[in-house]
Design a protein around this motif. Sequence first.
Motif, PDB file in Angstrom:
ATOM      1  N   ARG A 354       0.809  -1.166  -0.024  1.00  0.00           N
ATOM      2  CA  ARG A 354       0.025  -0.121   0.035  1.00  0.00           C
ATOM      3  C   ARG A 354       0.930   1.354  -0.097  1.00  0.00           C
ATOM      4  N   LEU A 355       0.620   2.324  -0.758  1.00  0.00           N
ATOM      5  CA  LEU A 355       1.330   3.462  -1.106  1.00  0.00           C
ATOM      6  C   LEU A 355       0.686   4.587  -0.805  1.00  0.00           C
ATOM      7  N   SER A 356       1.111   5.489   0.208  1.00  0.00           N
ATOM      8  CA  SER A 356       0.432   6.648   0.528  1.00  0.00           C
ATOM      9  C   SER A 356       1.141   7.797  -0.161  1.00  0.00           C
ATOM     10  N   VAL A 357       0.754   8.567  -1.026  1.00  0.00           N
ATOM     11  CA  VAL A 357       1.645   9.409  -1.730  1.00  0.00           C
ATOM     12  C   VAL A 357       1.505  10.703  -1.213  1.00  0.00           C
ATOM     13  N   GLY A 358       2.697  11.293  -0.911  1.00  0.00           N
ATOM     14  CA  GLY A 358       3.064  12.556  -0.340  1.00  0.00           C
ATOM     15  C   GLY A 358       3.497  13.769  -1.168  1.00  0.00           C
ATOM     16  N   LEU A 359       4.142  14.560  -0.848  1.00  0.00           N
ATOM     17  CA  LEU A 359       4.297  15.928  -1.567  1.00  0.00           C
ATOM     18  C   LEU A 359       5.619  15.728  -2.523  1.00  0.00           C
ATOM     19  N   GLU A 360       6.195  14.750  -2.522  1.00  0.00           N
ATOM     20  CA  GLU A 360       7.564  14.651  -3.256  1.00  0.00           C
ATOM     21  C   GLU A 360       7.092  14.697  -5.135  1.00  0.00           C
ATOM     22  N   ALA A 361       7.871  14.917  -5.498  1.00  0.00           N
ATOM     23  CA  ALA A 361       7.702  15.167  -6.986  1.00  0.00           C
ATOM     24  C   ALA A 361       7.487  14.004  -7.731  1.00  0.00           C
ATOM     25  N   PHE A 362       6.714  13.815  -8.535  1.00  0.00           N
ATOM     26  CA  PHE A 362       6.354  12.601  -9.355  1.00  0.00           C
ATOM     27  C   PHE A 362       7.383  11.741  -9.862  1.00  0.00           C
ATOM     28  N   GLU A 363       8.428  12.686 -10.796  1.00  0.00           N
ATOM     29  CA  GLU A 363       9.512  11.979 -11.140  1.00  0.00           C
ATOM     30  C   GLU A 363      10.325  11.136 -10.192  1.00  0.00           C
ATOM     31  N   ASP A 364      10.447  11.950  -9.032  1.00  0.00           N
ATOM     32  CA  ASP A 364      11.540  11.442  -7.949  1.00  0.00           C
ATOM     33  C   ASP A 364      10.779  10.011  -7.251  1.00  0.00           C
ATOM     34  N   LEU A 365       9.500  10.133  -7.257  1.00  0.00           N
ATOM     35  CA  LEU A 365       8.864   8.944  -6.443  1.00  0.00           C
ATOM     36  C   LEU A 365       8.981   7.645  -7.866  1.00  0.00           C
ATOM     37  N   LYS A 366       8.743   7.982  -8.870  1.00  0.00           N
ATOM     38  CA  LYS A 366       8.597   6.974  -9.911  1.00  0.00           C
ATOM     39  C   LYS A 366      10.130   6.461  -9.897  1.00  0.00           C
ATOM     40  N   ALA A 367      11.336   7.142  -9.872  1.00  0.00           N
ATOM     41  CA  ALA A 367      12.793   6.953  -9.970  1.00  0.00           C
ATOM     42  C   ALA A 367      12.861   5.868  -8.598  1.00  0.00           C
ATOM     43  N   ASP A 368      12.315   6.358  -7.709  1.00  0.00           N
ATOM     44  CA  ASP A 368      12.619   5.641  -6.281  1.00  0.00           C
ATOM     45  C   ASP A 368      12.085   4.207  -6.688  1.00  0.00           C
ATOM     46  N   LEU A 369      10.783   4.116  -7.241  1.00  0.00           N
ATOM     47  CA  LEU A 369      10.098   2.745  -7.189  1.00  0.00           C
ATOM     48  C   LEU A 369      10.805   2.111  -8.327  1.00  0.00           C
ATOM     49  N   LEU A 370      11.236   2.604  -9.175  1.00  0.00           N
ATOM     50  CA  LEU A 370      11.924   1.624 -10.365  1.00  0.00           C
ATOM     51  C   LEU A 370      13.158   1.024  -9.781  1.00  0.00           C
ATOM     52  N   ALA A 371      13.801   1.799  -8.798  1.00  0.00           N
ATOM     53  CA  ALA A 371      14.954   1.216  -8.325  1.00  0.00           C
ATOM     54  C   ALA A 371      14.491   0.039  -7.450  1.00  0.00           C
ATOM     55  N   GLY A 372      13.551   0.354  -6.912  1.00  0.00           N
ATOM     56  CA  GLY A 372      12.898  -1.003  -5.877  1.00  0.00           C
ATOM     57  C   GLY A 372      12.614  -2.204  -6.758  1.00  0.00           C
ATOM     58  N   PHE A 373      11.984  -1.749  -7.877  1.00  0.00           N
ATOM     59  CA  PHE A 373      11.564  -3.134  -8.806  1.00  0.00           C
ATOM     60  C   PHE A 373      12.715  -3.644  -9.087  1.00  0.00           C
ATOM     61  N   GLU A 374      13.758  -2.850  -9.763  1.00  0.00           N
ATOM     62  CA  GLU A 374      15.034  -3.690 -10.033  1.00  0.00           C
ATOM     63  C   GLU A 374      15.452  -4.579  -9.143  1.00  0.00           C
ATOM     64  N   LYS A 375      15.564  -3.857  -7.886  1.00  0.00           N
ATOM     65  CA  LYS A 375      15.944  -5.114  -6.797  1.00  0.00           C
ATOM     66  C   LYS A 375      15.360  -5.962  -6.572  1.00  0.00           C
ATOM     67  N   ALA A 376      13.921  -5.915  -6.423  1.00  0.00           N
ATOM     68  CA  ALA A 376      13.069  -7.213  -6.374  1.00  0.00           C
ATOM     69  C   ALA A 376      13.051  -8.122  -7.279  1.00  0.00           C
ATOM     70  N   LYS A 377      13.380  -7.792  -8.664  1.00  0.00           N
ATOM     71  CA  LYS A 377      13.693  -8.636  -9.910  1.00  0.00           C
ATOM     72  C   LYS A 377      15.059  -9.312  -9.699  1.00  0.00           C
ATOM     73  N   ALA A 378      16.123  -8.435  -9.452  1.00  0.00           N
ATOM     74  CA  ALA A 378      17.410  -9.227  -9.147  1.00  0.00           C
ATOM     75  C   ALA A 378      17.185 -10.440  -7.839  1.00  0.00           C
ATOM     76  N   ALA A 379      16.609  -9.734  -6.906  1.00  0.00           N
ATOM     77  CA  ALA A 379      16.560 -10.884  -5.986  1.00  0.00           C
ATOM     78  C   ALA A 379      15.873 -12.177  -6.139  1.00  0.00           C
ATOM     79  N   ALA A 380      14.752 -11.849  -7.005  1.00  0.00           N
ATOM     80  CA  ALA A 380      13.987 -13.187  -7.538  1.00  0.00           C
ATOM     81  C   ALA A 380      14.708 -13.986  -8.390  1.00  0.00           C
ATOM     82  N   ALA A 381      15.517 -13.156  -9.555  1.00  0.00           N
ATOM     83  CA  ALA A 381      16.631 -13.991 -10.068  1.00  0.00           C
ATOM     84  C   ALA A 381      17.641 -14.765  -9.636  1.00  0.00           C
ATOM     85  N   ALA A 382      18.157 -14.399  -8.534  1.00  0.00           N
ATOM     86  CA  ALA A 382      19.067 -14.919  -7.703  1.00  0.00           C
ATOM     87  C   ALA A 382      18.598 -15.996  -6.771  1.00  0.00           C
TER      88      ALA A 382
END
Length: 385
Positions: A354-382
Amino acid sequence: MDPSTICVSHGRHDEDDVVPPITVSSTYRANEDLTNQKVYARMEGSHAARDRAEEVLAALEGSGAKALLYSSGQAAMFAVLNRTKLDGARRVSFLGPHGYHGTPQIAEILGLEKIIPTACVDFEQALLPLDDNDVLWVETPNNPKCEVFDVEAAVKARDASGKKVKVCVDGTFAPPPVQRLLRCGADFVVHSTTKFLNGHSDALGGVVLFDASTAAGQDTAKKLSFERTVMGNVPGSLDAWLLLRSLKTLAVRLDRQCATALRLAAYLHENRASLGVTVVHHPSLPHCHGHDAVAKQMTSAGSLLAFELEDADAARVLHNHLSIIVGATSLGSVESLIEWRRRWDSKVPAGLLRLSVGLEAFEDLKADLLAGFEKAKAAAAAAKK
């Protein structure tokens, strides 16, 4: 009057201070004839910040609303369910298996029978086991998948049933001005002011709103106020003042949060295959429960969303590898917060976040999530090696 103007101008009285001062006194000097209204801080009319915050919240809701503040959202819910029990309620019917877990716990403490379905049900089905004075509890948007329930339709179904059931609504996920639920016919509306209304993760509180423009409403106000005093369920001095301060920016905060959440939900939904997301939950998306009610009941689709990954491991990895979004159990604050909901609710999908969106910029939140998705995919592959 525009909600942003109400937030700033209401609760401001004729005095030299532009910003109301912090008042921490718990008791007040008696005047000579012992007739002064201020007596003790937990009594009605005895705390300036609390009274002023209630004034702002009532004006935001409109519809002849009366607002009563409590020490927490749970205390506000307890006040409503306790009042309905004193009026003869024996059962509380819910519309689905999820939602804020504290509500059925309060019902249990009060000895009210809980009717919780295994899947979302329509209003007519939820009303079937209820008798006069019982409670239909509506949480909208609903925790954690953000399902929206049409409160006006719930009230019409109640009226058509011929039963004198109380329609009580938890609108914490989308407070006024996004939703003004008394206008939809709700008997009671509760919000955890800890969340959006305060919005800075630094004060606890709750509010009960109801129509006090009638004789019956005025009687309810007297009873709830008396019960609040007796049980001591008032917010602390600093909590009340922080809420009053925070309400000044409520409208602009919600505008930004809801707009960013709309963009994030659309992005995650459109790119779910490449991101490893199985489904996105946000009222703006046509597949989500209650999507058609959004335009009728809300000024926007809100700033809460949820998305599901393949499994619990992926969800935990993403949750733990974000740098801007904070892993925390709350919502509605200026900082974006994410929660692995399975930690608290075994009934939700294991991969749900569950994600509660705050006042940060959209592009920064998107980039943060994309980095998290990459970590999740890397962990699943490992893990597959």
